[in-house]
Design a protein around this motif. Structure first.
Motif, short mmCIF file in Angstrom:
data_model
loop_
_atom_site.label_atom_id
_atom_site.label_comp_id
_atom_site.label_asym_id
_atom_site.label_seq_id
_atom_site.Cartn_x
_atom_site.Cartn_y
_atom_site.Cartn_z
N ARG A 1 0.81 -1.22 0.00
CA ARG A 1 0.00 0.00 0.00
C ARG A 1 0.84 1.27 0.00
O ARG A 1 0.33 2.35 -0.33
CB ARG A 1 -0.95 0.00 1.19
CG ARG A 1 -0.27 0.05 2.53
CD ARG A 1 -1.32 0.01 3.66
NE ARG A 1 -0.73 0.10 4.98
CZ ARG A 1 -0.30 -0.93 5.69
NH1 ARG A 1 -0.40 -2.15 5.17
NH2 ARG A 1 0.23 -0.76 6.88
N TYR A 2 2.12 1.19 0.33
CA TYR A 2 2.95 2.39 0.41
C TYR A 2 3.67 2.69 -0.90
O TYR A 2 4.35 3.71 -1.00
CB TYR A 2 4.00 2.24 1.52
CG TYR A 2 3.38 2.06 2.89
CD1 TYR A 2 2.74 3.13 3.52
CD2 TYR A 2 3.43 0.83 3.53
CE1 TYR A 2 2.17 2.96 4.78
CE2 TYR A 2 2.88 0.66 4.79
CZ TYR A 2 2.23 1.73 5.42
OH TYR A 2 1.68 1.57 6.64
N PHE A 3 3.53 1.82 -1.89
CA PHE A 3 4.27 2.02 -3.14
C PHE A 3 3.40 2.73 -4.17
O PHE A 3 2.18 2.91 -3.97
CB PHE A 3 4.76 0.67 -3.68
CG PHE A 3 5.78 0.02 -2.78
CD1 PHE A 3 7.10 0.44 -2.78
CD2 PHE A 3 5.40 -1.01 -1.92
CE1 PHE A 3 8.03 -0.15 -1.94
CE2 PHE A 3 6.32 -1.60 -1.09
CZ PHE A 3 7.65 -1.18 -1.09
N GLU A 4 4.05 3.12 -5.27
CA GLU A 4 3.38 3.90 -6.32
C GLU A 4 2.10 3.22 -6.77
O GLU A 4 2.07 2.01 -7.02
CB GLU A 4 4.35 4.08 -7.48
CG GLU A 4 4.04 5.27 -8.36
CD GLU A 4 3.06 4.89 -9.46
OE1 GLU A 4 2.29 5.76 -9.90
OE2 GLU A 4 3.05 3.72 -9.87
N GLU A 5 1.05 4.00 -6.86
CA GLU A 5 -0.29 3.42 -7.04
C GLU A 5 -0.43 2.70 -8.38
O GLU A 5 -0.96 1.58 -8.45
CB GLU A 5 -1.34 4.53 -6.94
CG GLU A 5 -2.77 4.01 -7.09
CD GLU A 5 -3.78 5.13 -6.94
OE1 GLU A 5 -4.99 4.84 -6.99
OE2 GLU A 5 -3.36 6.31 -6.81
N GLY A 6 0.05 3.30 -9.45
CA GLY A 6 -0.10 2.67 -10.75
C GLY A 6 0.59 1.32 -10.83
O GLY A 6 0.03 0.32 -11.31
N VAL A 7 1.84 1.28 -10.33
CA VAL A 7 2.58 0.03 -10.34
C VAL A 7 1.91 -0.99 -9.42
O VAL A 7 1.82 -2.18 -9.74
CB VAL A 7 4.04 0.28 -9.91
CG1 VAL A 7 4.81 -1.04 -9.82
CG2 VAL A 7 4.73 1.24 -10.86
N ARG A 8 1.43 -0.53 -8.26
CA ARG A 8 0.78 -1.44 -7.32
C ARG A 8 -0.44 -2.10 -7.94
O ARG A 8 -0.64 -3.31 -7.79
CB ARG A 8 0.38 -0.66 -6.06
CG ARG A 8 -0.20 -1.54 -4.97
CD ARG A 8 -0.52 -0.76 -3.71
NE ARG A 8 -1.72 0.03 -3.87
CZ ARG A 8 -1.78 1.33 -3.78
NH1 ARG A 8 -0.67 2.05 -3.53
NH2 ARG A 8 -2.92 2.00 -3.92
N HIS A 9 -1.25 -1.33 -8.63
CA HIS A 9 -2.46 -1.91 -9.25
C HIS A 9 -2.12 -2.88 -10.39
O HIS A 9 -2.78 -3.90 -10.56
CB HIS A 9 -3.37 -0.79 -9.76
CG HIS A 9 -4.03 -0.02 -8.67
ND1 HIS A 9 -4.58 -0.61 -7.55
CD2 HIS A 9 -4.22 1.33 -8.51
CE1 HIS A 9 -5.09 0.31 -6.75
NE2 HIS A 9 -4.88 1.51 -7.31
N VAL A 10 -1.10 -2.53 -11.14
CA VAL A 10 -0.69 -3.44 -12.23
C VAL A 10 -0.25 -4.78 -11.66
O VAL A 10 -0.65 -5.86 -12.14
CB VAL A 10 0.42 -2.80 -13.07
CG1 VAL A 10 1.02 -3.82 -14.05
CG2 VAL A 10 -0.11 -1.60 -13.85
#
Length: 841
Positions: A345-354
């Motif tokens: 949850r603390y990492f970049e949102e776009g990369v996290r969702h991918v």
């Protein structure tokens, strides 16, 4: 060449070799050349032959890749060399590290952008080395890299339009059959689209790519396959870097720095490029997110795969249907996704969702194997329940109605079971399993219907085997005159009965009309095949059947009693009748006559075969065996002797060809001659026994002992008349009873036959005698004439058998002995001679 002719300007870590470059410039007198030098750089994918091209064109000594040791990175960083094969102008060569190398990985592409931008900024001519087959591709042609360096070049160095244009020499390597003009057309279109898509400073919005760069093109063959052509064309390309060539690539610019400032210029350009953060892609935050989210995803997948709950669920799925499979698998999937979300949850949102989408996809793929097994178990259970429902259905309910009800119930049960095993949160298509299950259930119903159809066909075949096979064999054994009409009636009745029974058995099954008609056709073909098989078997034994038919007709009269070849027996007539019966049997066994439409061709067969049994053939057969062949030459239109096949008849209905019929008739004629000869010999013996007179001593005794009675009869005309009447009456009765013939059967059978005929014969003779008396009373003269005629006939018979001289008895006895001897010679040894019986009598 000496090692001093090559220098690494920038190492693999991006560090500029300031001292080495200054020393290289001084060593090769570039600092004294003023502006009389040119810088040629080359860029392109790793292991694409950049160093090989530079060495071949300019005579440099850049390290080339050893193909035998594998495809790997050869040039690392940026290297500088002096062109040995071009004296004027002095040519400096820059060999760049290849782009898209596996050594740096897919995310570390900042150096290749930096080095390419460096070459674009300092080189007079930039060779873009690319494969001809990559023209039209996006990444393969290096378009993303070119787009980036074009865009950053405008931002960092703000070149003046149409002032100093860098020459971009695109070299298409390993050219194919595609014309160079077509390649150029495609590539220029890509360049225009690339230039239009980049973000330009406001001052350059109206500028075209040709305002800053001069596009030049060339192509070379494959180095490994056509090395000589490659080196020859490299020489031609080298000439374009001199002033002497018409299409020279040497460009003179007043803005060019002198040679003594070149080392400092190269250093500053590299520093500017290294400090430009836009080229350090991907950004650090994104890169870290990619790495950590991927690690978290792999960790969650590993935990899911090693989870004891998942292992237990997978084992249960292999054994059978798990009622709560969907909820248990869904809980495992939710736990995996929740764990990922908490850690990432603390990492970049776009990369996290991918990465989360990738995690869900891979986790579902892990669970899908067990889900597929559950679908298999569910379908199997549904089909088993369907079979049970069909077996336990109400007998009063038709198969079609039961099938529709059970099928709807099975589909509904599958849908309910699917809901219990469906994994919540999984993006699987649940409509396709329902459609597949419905098709499988429908196919199972059709399979049950097909099984019933097969059972009905088997029952029909069994029934036809008993109703057609046995009766057809019996008819062919007896071969009556109306054999084939009776077989047709038998076949039609049996097939109709079998089809009717099949229709009744299939009632309510809703069998398609095409399948029903095919079944009836198969039953008809089976029954016809049974009859044809019996006919073929009968035709194969035609000869013994013909002999049996001949013997039966020849040796028995119309009443079925055995013939006794008495003096009055008509042997030729009996022989002709028996031959005709045998010929009729042969004609019936020659052709299959189940199709009434073939009567024309069959009539030819009957006529040809029956003509062999004609009177002419019968008479000639008694003379010799070989005459049977000549009798076969028919006077009809069909010549059976010369024919090899029957006219107007297909081959599948022919049982015996004309040649086979001729052969059978020859053999039959040969075998039947002996029976006729036996009958003739027996008749001759019977005739000789009937005509034998009493011995002379018996006649003398009768004359001496009966003299008084004879005189008394002569002196009394009334006794004479009465004796004559009694004699004639007794002779008539004797002849009508046919005593000689009946007694030949044996004492007891002859006596029984005579006793049975005696009363009717006496009544018949008495009636005729009374009628004769009445005629005499009415017309005495007419009766007297008849009596005289009869007496004259009897006298002639007596004179024929009794010789007038004294040697008549001896001659008669000698002739009878000769006849008996001939009969004995003709009959085979071991048989009881009827003539011997007469002789002993």
């Amino acid at each position: 060449m000496a090692q001093s002719h090559i220098l690494q300007v920038v190492n693999g870590d991006g560090e500029f070799n300031e001292d080495g470059v200054q020393s290289f410039i001084r060593q090769h007198s570039i600092s004294d050349a003023g502006v009389g030098y040119q810088v040629v750089a080359i860029t392109g994918p790793q292991s694409s032959g950049k160093s090989t091209l530079m060495n071949a064109v300019f005579g440099s000594t850049f390290e080339e890749m050893d193909a035998m040791s594998g495809r790997r990175q050869t040039t690392k960083g940026i290297w500088l060399a002096l062109g040995q094969k071009i004296q004027e102008p002095r040519t400096l060569l820059l060999d760049l590290e290849g782009s898209d190398g596996r050594e740096r990985g897919e995310d570390d592409n900042s150096f290749e952008r930096q080095s390419s931008l460096f070459a674009l900024a300092v080189a007079d001519v930039l060779l873009v080395n690319m494969w001809a087959k990559d023209v039209g591709r996006e990444a393969g042609a290096g378009k993303p890299l070119l787009k980036t360096i074009f865009q950053v070049n405008l931002k960092l160095f703000t070149p003046a339009p149409n002032k100093r244009r860098t020459v971009l020499l695109f070299v298409f390597r390993d050219r194919t059959r595609t014309p160079l003009a077509r390649l150029i057309e495609t590539w220029e279109e890509d360049l225009r689209q690339m230039w239009a898509s980049i973000t330009k400073p406001p001052d350059y919005e109206g500028c075209d790519i040709t305002d800053f760069f001069e596009m030049v093109y060339s192509s070379l063959p494959n180095f490994e396959e056509k090395e000589e052509d490659f080196r020859a064309e490299s020489v031609l390309l080298r000439r374009r870097f001199t002033d002497e060539n018409e299409d020279t690539l040497v460009r003179v610019s007043r803005d060019k720095l002198p040679g003594d400032a070149l080392a400092l210029s190269l250093q500053k350009v590299w520093e500017v490029i290294r400090d430009q953060k836009d080229l350090n892609l991907p950004a650090h935050k994104v890169m870290v997110a990619n790495i950590r989210c991927a690690e978290i995803m792999e960790e969650q997948l590993r935990c899911l795969a090693e989870d004891q709950a998942w292992a237990s669920l997978r084992q249960e799925s292999e054994k059978g249907l798990v009622p709560n499979f969907g909820s248990r698998a869904g809980a495992l999937l939710d736990s995996c996704i929740t764990g990922y979300e908490q850690e990432a949850r603390y990492f970049e949102e776009g990369v996290r969702h991918v990465k989360q989408d990738e995690l869900v996809e891979r986790a579902q793929a892990l669970l899908h194997g067990a889900f597929s097994q559950q679908l298999v178990h569910l379908r199997r259970n549904i089909l088993q329940q369907l079979d049970a429902d069909m077996v336990s259905r109400d007998p009063s309910e038709t198969f079609a109605a039961s099938a529709a009800r059970c099928q709807a119930r099975a589909v509904s049960g599958f849908q309910e079971g699917l809901q219990s095993i469906a994994v919540k949160g999984a993006s699987w298509d649940l409509q396709q399993p329902v459609s597949d299950a419905a098709l499988e259930i429908d196919a199972h119903i059709n399979k049950l219907r097909a099984q019933k159809l097969s059972e009905v066909e088997q029952d029909g075949r069994k029934g036809l085997s008993s109703s057609v096979g046995g009766p057809a064999g019996s008819l062919l054994d007896s071969c009556p005159a109306d054999l084939w009409p009776r077989l047709r009636r038998l076949l039609s009745a049996s097939v109709s009965k079998a089809c009717k029974k099949a229709e009744d058995d299939l009632a309510g099954y809703e069998v398609p009309e095409a399948d029903r008609e095919a079944l009836m056709k198969r039953l008809g073909s089976f029954a016809q095949a049974k009859v044809e098989a019996a006919a073929h078997e009968a035709a194969n034994t035609a000869l013994p059947r013909m002999k049996e038919r001949f013997a039966e007709v020849f040796s028995k009269d119309e009443t079925g009693m055995m013939r006794s070849w008495g003096p009055r027996a008509n042997i030729p007539a009996a022989n002709q009748k028996a031959r005709e019966a045998a010929a009729q049997l042969l004609a019936q066994l020659a052709v299959i006559r189940l199709d009434a439409k073939q009567d024309n061709g069959i009539s030819v067969v009957d006529a040809a075969v029956m003509e062999q049994a004609s009177d002419k053939a019968a008479s000639s057969s008694q003379d010799s065996i070989t005459s049977a062949d000549t009798a076969a030459s028919s006077t009809s239109a069909f010549d059976m002797v010369a024919a090899s096949e029957w006219p107007d008849l297909p081959a599948d209905v022919v049982l015996l060809t004309p040649a086979q019929c001729r052969m059978l008739w020859r053999q039959f004629s040969s075998d039947s001659v002996y029976a006729v000869q036996q009958a003739q010999a027996t008749q001759e013996a019977n005739r000789a026994a009937t005509n034998r007179w009493p011995p002379f001593w018996a006649i003398a005794a009768m004359v001496l002992l009966g003299f008084d009675e004879f005189i008394a009869v002569l002196y009394n005309p009334l006794w004479l008349l009465l004796g004559l009447v009694i004699f004639l009456f007794g002779k008539t009765v004797y002849q009508e009873l046919d005593v000689d013939t009946e007694m030949q059967r044996g004492m007891l059978p002859g006596a029984m036959a005579l006793s049975a005929k005696f009363v009717p014969v006496v009544q018949q003779v008495s009636r005729k005698t009374l009628e004769a008396v009445k005629e005499f009373v009415a017309d005495p003269k007419a009766l007297t004439d008849k009596v005289q005629e009869k007496v004259a006939h009897v006298g002639a018979s007596v004179r024929e058998h009794v010789a007038p001289d004294s040697h008549s008895a001896t001659a008669g006895t000698s002739s009878r002995a000769g006849a008996l001897s001939e009969v004995r010679q003709r009959r085979p040894a071991g048989e009881v001679e009827l003539t011997d019986q007469h002789s002993s009598t």
